[in-house]
Design an enzyme around this catalytic site. Structure first.
Site, PDB file in Angstrom:
ATOM      1  N   GLU A  44      13.575 -18.752  56.217  1.00 57.34           N
ATOM      2  CA  GLU A  44      12.529 -17.926  56.822  1.00 57.34           C
ATOM      3  C   GLU A  44      11.229 -18.703  56.949  1.00 57.34           C
ATOM      4  O   GLU A  44      10.444 -18.477  57.870  1.00 57.34           O
ATOM      5  CB  GLU A  44      12.311 -16.660  55.987  1.00 57.34           C
ATOM      6  CG  GLU A  44      11.488 -15.596  56.711  1.00 57.34           C
ATOM      7  CD  GLU A  44      11.530 -14.256  56.001  1.00 57.34           C
ATOM      8  OE1 GLU A  44      12.355 -13.406  56.373  1.00 57.34           O
ATOM      9  OE2 GLU A  44      10.740 -14.062  55.052  1.00 57.34           O
ATOM     10  N   HIS A  98      37.321 -24.692  44.555  1.00 62.47           N
ATOM     11  CA  HIS A  98      38.478 -24.001  45.111  1.00 62.47           C
ATOM     12  C   HIS A  98      38.111 -23.239  46.381  1.00 62.47           C
ATOM     13  O   HIS A  98      38.845 -22.343  46.801  1.00 62.47           O
ATOM     14  CB  HIS A  98      39.050 -23.045  44.061  1.00 62.47           C
ATOM     15  CG  HIS A  98      39.366 -23.738  42.773  1.00 62.47           C
ATOM     16  ND1 HIS A  98      40.554 -24.401  42.557  1.00 62.47           N
ATOM     17  CD2 HIS A  98      38.626 -23.915  41.645  1.00 62.47           C
ATOM     18  CE1 HIS A  98      40.545 -24.930  41.345  1.00 62.47           C
ATOM     19  NE2 HIS A  98      39.387 -24.659  40.776  1.00 62.47           N
ATOM     20  N   LYS A 116      13.261  -6.388  64.116  1.00 63.16           N
ATOM     21  CA  LYS A 116      12.887  -5.004  63.811  1.00 63.16           C
ATOM     22  C   LYS A 116      12.604  -4.224  65.091  1.00 63.16           C
ATOM     23  O   LYS A 116      13.002  -3.058  65.235  1.00 63.16           O
ATOM     24  CB  LYS A 116      11.660  -4.976  62.902  1.00 63.16           C
ATOM     25  CG  LYS A 116      11.916  -5.475  61.487  1.00 63.16           C
ATOM     26  CD  LYS A 116      10.636  -5.433  60.674  1.00 63.16           C
ATOM     27  CE  LYS A 116      10.852  -5.958  59.261  1.00 63.16           C
ATOM     28  NZ  LYS A 116       9.596  -5.953  58.475  1.00 63.16           N
TER      29      LYS A 116
END
Length: 526
Positions: free
Chosen positions: A318, A347, A451
């Site tokens: 960000e 793994h 937004k």
């Protein structure tokens, strides 16, 4: 690799119980010395930032998260007093909660429900996981960090019958951010259904005069704590955002602040080899060509640091992921961050890191202490912790053999001090790197764009529901709805919204599946 190379590039900071190993970065000879002009510019910018200069020009704001662990450095006496006063207020409040002086409808608060999003959740979650210990913590901590109704139900199921002994912290700078607002509304409904007054179990962490602040005053929340516009969400762990839940959990917030302050002091050095944040930022710049050409893989070999990669994703991506530089040029900057934990990674994706696309560099985080007490031998003379260290060193060797670069950060143990120091280290490295590439690390216009787009989608949903309700029970395909609403260029969105509505019982929208599937029809059910 050679011992001489390691000795040259392994820099230990004994007072911090911390070391940084750059021996596997591959710096050319004199790279650090040649970077002095770039470093000096970054040091100057950081010094001005800490003095109170406008470091976030897009929002005309100071950037003051470093003052949170050194209030005496704040540019005014009023700010210094407010920071110190808030810390004292947090400690007094936590003590009153723990003693039962402040309690819920069912008695002493035993649970803590933290409602927030982004930096208001990621930092507190990381610290709670890194430093918490069941049986030792003073409160059990839960989080609502999204607007996922099913996610709410999972948490509410754990708190069923316990709301009267659950303290809620609602964290939102404005109070209008959808995710925490929605979570608070749902939580209020849970308290109401249980016959309890939410406000008598609630605390607000918000901006003075915000929508949430006004709600807290009007409804009589137990207490309010400040969020300041000069502290960004992703750097707010040392503010009330992070310190309040940590204190209530029973963690040593003074130790965390002290660790951060010690790292801050070290990373103010203008000598590169004495400044771990400058060295880390230089490694990022060199390994990504200053353009984010490689991803950063965070590999902490400690279960307690599982959430560190998630925390760093926001802090780094960000801050550095920007379309334009400070001059307004399109640069599309950033560094992608991901990670899990060792040795789970052995793994999972280590296979690709060693033999696949070489589009990354690794950041190993080594914790020297296995546990507080003695360990059981799993092999003669070997403990589980020895295996973990072996996997770390072995994986690092395996990557080096294939020419994959890495940085290794070493701490002695996971403590409040070391967690504070790691947070401060990466905060400063992000600031330095941002100056290297000439971007504003302290705003997030892309988040705001998302937004706004979401608000548009919700408005479209309302239009669709109103149309179907007005024409009930007639059935319409997405094409037909889009045509009627003059939204032909948004037919895909109409279809996706209708699909969601059809599986939301409270919306009363039915779906008739057709072939092909995109021709399915929808109608309002009276």
């Amino acid at each position: 690799m050679s011992w001489e190379n390691f000795k040259k590039n392994y820099i230990a900071f004994d007072a911090l119980n911390f070391a940084i190993d750059l021996s596997r970065v591959g710096f050319p000879t004199d790279y650090i010395a040649d970077a002095k002009p770039m470093l000096d510019k970054a040091f100057d910018a950081m010094a001005e930032l800490e003095k109170g200069a406008i470091a976030n020009p897009d929002e005309n704001r100071m950037v003051g998260h470093y003052w949170l662990r050194a209030p005496q450095l704040a540019p005014t006496a009023e700010l210094a007093a407010e920071i110190a006063g808030t810390l004292e207020k947090i400690e007094v409040f936590a003590n009153k909660v723990h003693s039962g002086e402040i309690s819920g409808s069912a008695g002493t608060f035993k649970n803590l429900l933290c409602i927030g999003i982004g930096g208001s959740a990621l930092g507190p979650q990381f610290v709670a996981s890194a430093l918490g210990m069941p049986g030792r913590d003073k409160m059990k901590v839960f989080f609502l960090d999204n607007t996922d109704a099913d996610g709410f139900d999972i948490v509410f199921a754990e708190l069923k019958g316990k709301l009267g002994e659950t303290l809620c912290i609602v964290t939102s700078k404005s109070g209008s951010t959808p995710e925490p607002r929605n979570a608070m509304i749902e939580t209020v409904a849970q308290y109401k259904a249980a016959g309890l007054d939410f406000a008598k179990h609630a605390v607000a962490v918000t901006g003075v005069g915000s929508q949430l602040d006004k709600t807290a005053v009007a409804q009589g929340f137990i207490e309010r704590f400040p969020m300041w516009d000069w502290v960004g969400g992703r750097t707010s762990e040392m503010a009330a955002v992070g310190l309040l839940p940590a204190a209530l959990q029973g963690l040593d917030i003074r130790g965390m602040l002290a660790g951060a302050a010690a790292m801050d002091a070290q990373t103010r050095s203008r000598e590169a080899l004495e400044n771990p944040a400058a060295l880390l930022a230089l490694a990022w710049y060199f390994l990504t060509d200053g353009k984010g050409t490689k991803d950063m893989v965070i590999l902490p070999y400690k279960d307690r640091l599982l959430l560190f990669a998630r925390y760093l994703q926001q802090l780094i991506m960000e801050s550095l992921g920007k379309e334009k530089d400070l001059a307004g040029n399109v640069v599309n900057q950033g560094i992608s961050v991901y990670g899990n934990k060792g040795s789970t990674d052995q793994h999972a994706y280590i296979q690709q890191l060693r033999e696949g696309v070489p589009n990354f560099f690794a950041t190993f985080i080594e914790v020297l202490r296995d546990r507080a007490g003695e360990s059981t031998e799993v092999d003669p003379g070997i403990s589980a912790g020895d295996y973990l260290e072996g996997f770390l060193l072995g994986t690092r060797e395996a990557l080096t053999e294939k020419g994959r670069a890495s940085v290794t950060l070493t701490v002695e143990d996971v403590t409040p001090q070391s967690i504070g120091a790691l947070i401060a280290l990466f905060e400063r490295a992000v600031g330095f790197y941002a100056t290297f590439i000439g971007i504003n690390a302290y705003h997030q216009p892309g988040v705001e764009a998302g937004k706004k787009a979401a608000a548009g989608i919700l408005k479209l949903q309302t239009q669709i529901v109103e149309f179907l309700k007005a024409n009930a029970p007639e059935k319409f395909s997405a094409d037909a709805i889009a045509e009627k609403l003059e939204l032909e260029n948004r037919t895909e969105l109409v279809f996706k919204i209708c699909q969601h509505l059809a599986l939301s019982p409270s919306k009363n929208i039915q779906r008739q599946v057709e072939t092909p599937f995109c021709n399915s029809t929808f109608n309002y059910k009276n």
